[in-house]
Structure formats: C-alpha cells, structure tokens
Design a protein around this motif. Structure first.
Motif, PDB file in Angstrom:
ATOM      1  N   TRP A 195      41.989  27.211  65.113  1.00  0.00           N
ATOM      2  CA  TRP A 195      42.738  27.354  63.868  1.00  0.00           C
ATOM      3  C   TRP A 195      41.956  26.725  62.715  1.00  0.00           C
ATOM      4  O   TRP A 195      41.861  27.322  61.635  1.00  0.00           O
ATOM      5  CB  TRP A 195      44.118  26.720  63.991  1.00  0.00           C
ATOM      6  N   CYS A 242      38.992  29.016  61.875  1.00  0.00           N
ATOM      7  CA  CYS A 242      39.418  30.222  61.156  1.00  0.00           C
ATOM      8  C   CYS A 242      39.875  29.887  59.737  1.00  0.00           C
ATOM      9  O   CYS A 242      39.572  30.621  58.799  1.00  0.00           O
ATOM     10  CB  CYS A 242      40.540  30.930  61.906  1.00  0.00           C
ATOM     11  N   SER A 271      36.794  29.092  57.719  1.00  0.00           N
ATOM     12  CA  SER A 271      36.051  30.335  57.480  1.00  0.00           C
ATOM     13  C   SER A 271      36.735  31.198  56.428  1.00  0.00           C
ATOM     14  O   SER A 271      36.081  31.788  55.567  1.00  0.00           O
ATOM     15  CB  SER A 271      35.925  31.142  58.772  1.00  0.00           C
ATOM     16  N   SER A 272      38.053  31.256  56.500  1.00  0.00           N
ATOM     17  CA  SER A 272      38.769  32.112  55.558  1.00  0.00           C
ATOM     18  C   SER A 272      38.819  31.506  54.152  1.00  0.00           C
ATOM     19  O   SER A 272      39.055  32.221  53.185  1.00  0.00           O
ATOM     20  CB  SER A 272      40.188  32.407  56.060  1.00  0.00           C
ATOM     21  N   GLY A 308      43.239  34.628  65.742  1.00  0.00           N
ATOM     22  CA  GLY A 308      42.162  35.569  65.435  1.00  0.00           C
ATOM     23  C   GLY A 308      42.679  36.843  64.794  1.00  0.00           C
ATOM     24  O   GLY A 308      42.122  37.335  63.806  1.00  0.00           O
ATOM     25  N   CYS A 340      43.875  36.100  61.270  1.00  0.00           N
ATOM     26  CA  CYS A 340      42.792  35.762  60.341  1.00  0.00           C
ATOM     27  C   CYS A 340      42.096  37.017  59.807  1.00  0.00           C
ATOM     28  O   CYS A 340      41.633  37.037  58.664  1.00  0.00           O
ATOM     29  CB  CYS A 340      41.799  34.869  61.077  1.00  0.00           C
TER      30      CYS A 340
END
Length: 125
Positions: A4, A7, A10-11, A89, A92
């Motif tokens: 989590w 992600c 990354s987001s 995943g 995301c």
C-alpha cells in the motif's frame, strides 16, 4: 501495508512532479529553447517568445492540476488501506490512469493557447 505504501508513493509521483515543474516553469523556466528540458512541442519551439509563453501557460496549468490531483489520488488510496495486495494493485491502476490522462491532456490547452496567441510562424497575433 508495505505494498500500500509503495502504491501510494508511486501514485503521488505524477501530482508531485506536476507541482514541482509547474512551479519551476513559472519561476525559473528554461532560458533557451533546447531539446532536453521543458515543454517541447513544434509550436512551443518556434522562437523564444513562444517558448516563454508555453512555459508560463504550462507552469500555471500543471501547478493547478497538481494541486487537484493530490486529493484525487490520496482519497482513493485511503480507501485501499488494509486491503489485499490484489485489491490495492487493482485500485491503484485507475488512479494512475486518471493521472496519466490529465498529464497528457494538459498538452491540448497549452497548444490551444499558443495557437490563439501566435500565428503559424510564431509571430504574436
């Protein structure tokens, strides 16, 4: 928890990059036309005047869009807290897809502004 965090971090990259470069293009845009750094399209690279104008418009737009994308990114990611790796995943992916559409879509208003303000040879209208 680890996936989590990965992600979510990354987001957040696209909104943070948009904020950073939006601010950068407004305060310290690339001084001269180059092929490595900046808002580089055929229309923006016609001359120095179009180059400077494109960076002002793009900088303002990216900064505003970055501010909007931050909560649009964080809220869905908070709903994924504690979910399985697969759910995180799959959750995301649409968040990043929306960001990518916004980032790539920002080209159109900048190009439209250039077209409205400059002729095909890069002269001010």
């Amino acid at each position: 928890m680890g996936f989590w965090l990965f992600c979510t971090a990354s987001s957040l990259l696209i909104p943070l990059v948009m904020l950073f470069f939006g601010r950068r293009f407004l305060t310290k845009p690339p001084k001269s036309i180059n092929s490595l750094y900046g808002y580089r399209t055929a229309r923006s690279m016609k001359n120095q005047q179009t180059w400077d104008f494109a960076h002002r418009v793009c900088g303002k737009l990216w900064f505003r869009l970055g501010l909007i994308l931050l909560p649009v990114t964080l809220v869905p990611m908070l709903f994924l807290w504690g979910r399985s790796v697969g759910e995180i995943g799959m959750g995301c992916i649409p968040v990043m897809a929306v960001q990518l559409v916004v980032l790539l879509g920002s080209i159109f208003p900048v190009e439209r502004a250039l077209k409205r303000n400059f002729d095909q040879f890069g002269r001010k209208r």
